[in-house]
Scaffold this active site. Structure first.
Site, PDB file in Angstrom:
ATOM      1  CB  CYS A  74       6.584  -0.596  -0.919  1.00  0.00           C
ATOM      2  SG  CYS A  74       6.958  -0.361   0.791  1.00  0.00           S
ATOM      3  CB  CYS A 185       0.647  -4.093   3.450  1.00  0.00           C
ATOM      4  SG  CYS A 185       2.320  -4.930   3.793  1.00  0.00           S
TER       5      CYS A 185
HETATM    6  N1  DGL Z   1       5.035  -4.319   1.731  1.00  0.00           N
HETATM    7  C1  DGL Z   1       5.052  -2.935   2.141  1.00  0.00           C
HETATM    8  C2  DGL Z   1       3.803  -2.163   2.014  1.00  0.00           C
HETATM    9  O1  DGL Z   1       3.403  -2.423   1.029  1.00  0.00           O
HETATM   10  C3  DGL Z   1       6.139  -2.744   3.562  1.00  0.00           C
HETATM   11  C4  DGL Z   1       5.735  -3.653   4.698  1.00  0.00           C
HETATM   12  C5  DGL Z   1       6.961  -3.253   5.640  1.00  0.00           C
HETATM   13  O2  DGL Z   1       8.126  -3.314   5.298  1.00  0.00           O
HETATM   14  O3  DGL Z   1       6.453  -2.928   6.732  1.00  0.00           O
HETATM   15  O4  DGL Z   1       3.343  -1.275   2.825  1.00  0.00           O
END
Ligand code: DGL
Length: 272
Positions: A74, A185
Protein backbone atom coordinates in the site's frame (compact mmCIF):
# COMPACT_ATOMS: atom_id res chain seq x y z
CA UNK A 1 9.83 -22.88 11.60
CA UNK A 2 11.04 -21.45 8.29
CA UNK A 3 8.75 -23.69 6.30
CA UNK A 4 5.70 -22.76 8.39
CA UNK A 5 6.07 -19.06 8.98
CA UNK A 6 4.30 -16.92 6.41
CA UNK A 7 5.18 -13.80 4.49
CA UNK A 8 2.64 -11.19 5.50
CA UNK A 9 1.24 -8.94 2.78
CA UNK A 10 -0.99 -6.07 3.81
CA UNK A 11 -3.15 -3.31 2.32
CA UNK A 12 -6.15 -1.26 3.36
CA UNK A 13 -8.28 -3.47 1.15
CA UNK A 14 -7.91 -5.57 -1.98
CA UNK A 15 -5.43 -3.31 -3.82
CA UNK A 16 -2.44 -5.16 -2.39
CA UNK A 17 -3.58 -8.26 -4.27
CA UNK A 18 -2.00 -6.64 -7.34
CA UNK A 19 1.33 -6.92 -5.50
CA UNK A 20 0.52 -10.33 -4.06
CA UNK A 21 0.02 -11.84 -7.53
CA UNK A 22 3.52 -10.66 -8.51
CA UNK A 23 4.90 -12.10 -5.26
CA UNK A 24 3.28 -15.44 -6.04
CA UNK A 25 4.94 -15.47 -9.46
CA UNK A 26 8.36 -14.60 -8.05
CA UNK A 27 8.13 -16.78 -4.92
CA UNK A 28 6.08 -19.85 -5.84
CA UNK A 29 7.03 -21.90 -2.76
CA UNK A 30 6.10 -19.49 0.00
CA UNK A 31 3.18 -19.55 2.40
CA UNK A 32 1.58 -16.11 1.99
CA UNK A 33 -0.77 -14.46 4.46
CA UNK A 34 -2.71 -11.55 2.98
CA UNK A 35 -4.45 -9.15 5.34
CA UNK A 36 -6.98 -6.59 4.06
CA UNK A 37 -7.73 -3.90 6.64
CA UNK A 38 -11.19 -3.63 5.13
CA UNK A 39 -12.83 -2.33 8.32
CA UNK A 40 -10.84 0.88 7.71
CA UNK A 41 -10.61 1.16 3.92
CA UNK A 42 -9.96 3.63 2.33
CA UNK A 43 -6.77 4.96 3.90
CA UNK A 44 -6.30 7.67 1.29
CA UNK A 45 -8.19 10.44 3.07
CA UNK A 46 -7.34 9.43 6.65
CA UNK A 47 -4.77 11.05 8.93
CA UNK A 48 -1.16 9.90 9.07
CA UNK A 49 -1.67 8.99 12.76
CA UNK A 50 -4.59 6.75 11.95
CA UNK A 51 -2.78 4.95 9.13
CA UNK A 52 0.27 4.53 11.39
CA UNK A 53 -1.89 3.03 14.12
CA UNK A 54 -3.45 0.53 11.73
CA UNK A 55 -0.11 -0.42 10.16
CA UNK A 56 1.33 -1.02 13.66
CA UNK A 57 -1.64 -3.21 14.61
CA UNK A 58 -1.24 -5.33 11.47
CA UNK A 59 2.54 -5.57 11.99
CA UNK A 60 1.92 -6.79 15.55
CA UNK A 61 -0.49 -9.36 14.15
CA UNK A 62 2.09 -10.60 11.62
CA UNK A 63 4.67 -10.85 14.41
CA UNK A 64 2.21 -12.89 16.48
CA UNK A 65 1.96 -15.22 13.46
CA UNK A 66 5.78 -15.42 13.33
CA UNK A 67 5.91 -13.90 9.87
CA UNK A 68 9.31 -13.91 8.17
CA UNK A 69 8.61 -10.63 6.41
CA UNK A 70 5.95 -7.96 6.05
CA UNK A 71 5.14 -6.41 2.70
CA UNK A 72 3.26 -3.13 3.03
CA UNK A 73 1.48 -3.47 -0.32
CA UNK A 74 0.00 0.00 0.00
CA UNK A 75 1.59 3.26 -1.11
CA UNK A 76 -0.41 5.26 1.43
CA UNK A 77 0.62 3.11 4.40
CA UNK A 78 4.22 2.98 3.18
CA UNK A 79 4.36 6.79 3.00
CA UNK A 80 2.69 7.23 6.39
CA UNK A 81 4.08 4.42 8.47
CA UNK A 82 7.07 2.50 7.16
CA UNK A 83 9.66 4.41 9.21
CA UNK A 84 7.70 3.80 12.39
CA UNK A 85 7.20 0.12 11.54
CA UNK A 86 10.94 -0.33 11.01
CA UNK A 87 11.68 1.43 14.29
CA UNK A 88 9.26 -0.80 16.18
CA UNK A 89 10.35 -4.05 14.52
CA UNK A 90 14.07 -3.78 13.77
CA UNK A 91 14.40 -7.56 13.40
CA UNK A 92 11.60 -7.96 10.87
CA UNK A 93 12.15 -7.63 7.12
CA UNK A 94 9.69 -4.89 6.09
CA UNK A 95 9.25 -4.04 2.41
CA UNK A 96 7.16 -1.09 1.22
CA UNK A 97 5.93 0.20 -2.13
CA UNK A 98 6.48 3.60 -3.73
CA UNK A 99 5.16 5.14 -6.95
CA UNK A 100 7.45 4.30 -9.90
CA UNK A 101 8.82 7.82 -10.32
CA UNK A 102 12.37 6.79 -11.22
CA UNK A 103 11.49 4.62 -14.26
CA UNK A 104 8.90 7.22 -15.30
CA UNK A 105 11.58 9.92 -15.35
CA UNK A 106 13.67 7.73 -17.67
CA UNK A 107 10.80 6.99 -20.03
CA UNK A 108 9.26 10.42 -20.52
CA UNK A 109 9.97 12.32 -23.76
CA UNK A 110 7.82 15.32 -22.96
CA UNK A 111 9.36 15.78 -19.52
CA UNK A 112 5.89 15.52 -18.01
CA UNK A 113 4.82 12.54 -15.91
CA UNK A 114 1.35 11.95 -14.46
CA UNK A 115 0.87 10.25 -11.11
CA UNK A 116 -2.41 8.73 -9.93
CA UNK A 117 -2.41 7.91 -6.22
CA UNK A 118 -4.27 8.67 -3.01
CA UNK A 119 -4.40 12.10 -1.41
CA UNK A 120 -2.35 10.74 1.51
CA UNK A 121 0.46 9.47 -0.72
CA UNK A 122 0.65 12.60 -2.86
CA UNK A 123 0.64 14.94 0.16
CA UNK A 124 3.31 12.98 2.04
CA UNK A 125 6.85 14.27 2.67
CA UNK A 126 8.09 10.84 1.56
CA UNK A 127 6.58 11.34 -1.90
CA UNK A 128 7.96 14.88 -2.17
CA UNK A 129 11.43 13.57 -1.30
CA UNK A 130 11.10 10.74 -3.86
CA UNK A 131 10.13 13.16 -6.65
CA UNK A 132 12.93 15.55 -5.74
CA UNK A 133 15.51 12.77 -5.57
CA UNK A 134 14.53 10.73 -8.65
CA UNK A 135 13.02 13.27 -11.02
CA UNK A 136 14.23 16.79 -10.24
CA UNK A 137 14.05 17.82 -13.92
CA UNK A 138 10.63 16.37 -14.60
CA UNK A 139 7.27 18.09 -14.25
CA UNK A 140 5.12 15.80 -12.15
CA UNK A 141 1.36 16.16 -12.34
CA UNK A 142 -0.46 14.82 -9.30
CA UNK A 143 -3.98 13.43 -9.51
CA UNK A 144 -5.64 11.89 -6.43
CA UNK A 145 -8.28 9.33 -7.49
CA UNK A 146 -10.19 8.18 -4.38
CA UNK A 147 -13.10 7.12 -6.59
CA UNK A 148 -10.91 4.49 -8.29
CA UNK A 149 -10.19 2.89 -4.90
CA UNK A 150 -13.92 2.71 -4.19
CA UNK A 151 -14.64 1.12 -7.58
CA UNK A 152 -12.05 -1.62 -7.06
CA UNK A 153 -13.34 -2.24 -3.53
CA UNK A 154 -16.78 -2.85 -5.07
CA UNK A 155 -15.31 -5.10 -7.75
CA UNK A 156 -16.41 -2.69 -10.52
CA UNK A 157 -13.55 -2.94 -13.02
CA UNK A 158 -15.41 -2.41 -16.28
CA UNK A 159 -18.63 -0.99 -17.68
CA UNK A 160 -19.92 2.57 -18.07
CA UNK A 161 -19.49 3.66 -14.44
CA UNK A 162 -15.82 2.65 -14.25
CA UNK A 163 -15.15 3.96 -17.76
CA UNK A 164 -16.57 7.37 -16.90
CA UNK A 165 -14.60 7.54 -13.63
CA UNK A 166 -11.33 6.73 -15.38
CA UNK A 167 -11.71 8.81 -18.52
CA UNK A 168 -11.69 12.35 -17.08
CA UNK A 169 -8.59 12.15 -14.83
CA UNK A 170 -6.60 10.39 -17.56
CA UNK A 171 -7.63 12.94 -20.19
CA UNK A 172 -6.71 15.76 -17.80
CA UNK A 173 -3.12 14.56 -17.39
CA UNK A 174 -2.70 13.56 -21.05
CA UNK A 175 -3.95 16.98 -22.18
CA UNK A 176 -1.43 18.61 -19.85
CA UNK A 177 1.39 16.78 -21.65
CA UNK A 178 1.99 13.64 -19.58
CA UNK A 179 3.34 10.84 -21.81
CA UNK A 180 3.98 8.37 -18.95
CA UNK A 181 1.44 7.55 -16.24
CA UNK A 182 2.34 6.15 -12.83
CA UNK A 183 -0.21 3.96 -11.02
CA UNK A 184 0.83 5.05 -7.54
CA UNK A 185 -1.83 3.13 -5.65
CA UNK A 186 -1.96 -0.64 -5.55
CA UNK A 187 -5.67 -0.68 -6.32
CA UNK A 188 -5.17 0.92 -9.74
CA UNK A 189 -3.55 -1.98 -11.68
CA UNK A 190 -6.98 -3.62 -11.49
CA UNK A 191 -8.28 -0.75 -13.67
CA UNK A 192 -5.33 -1.01 -16.05
CA UNK A 193 -7.34 -1.93 -19.16
CA UNK A 194 -9.63 1.07 -18.78
CA UNK A 195 -6.76 3.43 -17.98
CA UNK A 196 -4.84 2.19 -21.03
CA UNK A 197 -7.89 2.61 -23.23
CA UNK A 198 -8.34 6.19 -22.02
CA UNK A 199 -4.62 7.04 -22.27
CA UNK A 200 -3.99 5.54 -25.70
CA UNK A 201 -2.12 2.36 -26.64
CA UNK A 202 1.48 3.63 -26.57
CA UNK A 203 1.39 5.27 -23.14
CA UNK A 204 3.39 3.41 -20.47
CA UNK A 205 1.45 2.71 -17.25
CA UNK A 206 3.92 1.99 -14.46
CA UNK A 207 3.15 -0.15 -11.44
CA UNK A 208 5.41 -1.67 -8.83
CA UNK A 209 4.21 -5.23 -8.13
CA UNK A 210 6.94 -7.06 -10.07
CA UNK A 211 9.94 -5.00 -8.87
CA UNK A 212 8.73 -5.23 -5.26
CA UNK A 213 8.39 -9.00 -5.60
CA UNK A 214 11.94 -9.25 -6.99
CA UNK A 215 13.27 -7.08 -4.16
CA UNK A 216 11.48 -9.21 -1.58
CA UNK A 217 12.96 -12.35 -3.11
CA UNK A 218 16.43 -10.84 -3.05
CA UNK A 219 16.10 -9.74 0.58
CA UNK A 220 14.82 -13.14 1.71
CA UNK A 221 17.65 -14.86 -0.11
CA UNK A 222 20.26 -12.57 1.45
CA UNK A 223 18.96 -13.47 4.90
CA UNK A 224 18.75 -17.19 4.17
CA UNK A 225 14.97 -17.01 4.60
CA UNK A 226 13.88 -18.19 1.18
CA UNK A 227 11.89 -21.41 0.99
CA UNK A 228 13.13 -23.08 -2.17
CA UNK A 229 10.67 -25.97 -2.42
CA UNK A 230 7.20 -27.20 -1.57
CA UNK A 231 3.88 -25.81 -2.71
CA UNK A 232 3.07 -22.16 -2.10
CA UNK A 233 -0.09 -21.40 -0.15
CA UNK A 234 -2.30 -18.36 0.27
CA UNK A 235 -4.36 -17.48 3.35
CA UNK A 236 -6.64 -14.45 3.15
CA UNK A 237 -7.79 -12.52 6.19
CA UNK A 238 -9.69 -9.32 6.73
CA UNK A 239 -10.65 -6.93 9.50
CA UNK A 240 -13.95 -6.51 7.62
CA UNK A 241 -16.43 -9.04 6.21
CA UNK A 242 -14.85 -12.38 5.35
CA UNK A 243 -17.54 -13.18 2.76
CA UNK A 244 -16.91 -9.88 0.97
CA UNK A 245 -13.17 -10.50 0.74
CA UNK A 246 -13.76 -14.08 -0.49
CA UNK A 247 -15.96 -12.79 -3.29
CA UNK A 248 -13.72 -9.87 -4.29
CA UNK A 249 -10.40 -11.70 -4.08
CA UNK A 250 -11.78 -14.66 -6.06
CA UNK A 251 -12.83 -12.26 -8.81
CA UNK A 252 -9.58 -10.28 -8.83
CA UNK A 253 -7.25 -13.29 -8.75
CA UNK A 254 -9.46 -15.51 -10.92
CA UNK A 255 -9.67 -18.49 -8.57
CA UNK A 256 -11.95 -19.68 -5.78
CA UNK A 257 -10.69 -18.34 -2.46
CA UNK A 258 -12.12 -18.37 1.04
CA UNK A 259 -11.20 -15.54 3.40
CA UNK A 260 -11.38 -15.50 7.19
CA UNK A 261 -11.59 -12.81 9.85
CA UNK A 262 -8.52 -11.36 11.57
CA UNK A 263 -8.81 -12.07 15.34
CA UNK A 264 -10.76 -9.32 17.05
CA UNK A 265 -7.95 -7.70 19.02
CA UNK A 266 -6.25 -6.55 15.81
CA UNK A 267 -9.34 -5.18 14.12
CA UNK A 268 -9.26 -1.71 15.73
CA UNK A 269 -11.93 0.93 16.05
CA UNK A 270 -13.14 3.29 13.32
CA UNK A 271 -11.30 6.56 12.61
CA UNK A 272 -12.67 9.53 14.54
N1 DGL B 1 -4.05 0.61 -2.04
C1 DGL B 1 -3.61 1.69 -1.26
C2 DGL B 1 -2.46 2.46 -1.87
O1 DGL B 1 -1.68 1.89 -2.52
C3 DGL B 1 -4.60 2.48 -0.47
C4 DGL B 1 -5.87 2.94 -1.07
C5 DGL B 1 -6.76 3.51 0.03
O2 DGL B 1 -7.05 2.79 0.98
O3 DGL B 1 -7.17 4.68 -0.08
O4 DGL B 1 -2.27 3.60 -1.70
Amino acid sequence: MLSESPIGVYDSGVGGLSVLRAIRDALPHEPLLYVADAAHVPYGEKSQEFVERRACAIADYFVSRQARAMVVACNTATAAAISLLRQRHPGLLIIGVEPAIKPAAHLTHTGVVGVFATTGTLASPKFAALAQREAPEVRILLRPCPQWVRLVERGVLSGPEAQAAVRAPVAELRDAGADVLVLGCTHFPFLRDLIQEAAGPGVPLLETGAPVARWLRHQLQERGLLRGQGPGTLALQTTGEAAALSRLASGLLGQDLVAHAVPERWRGTPAA
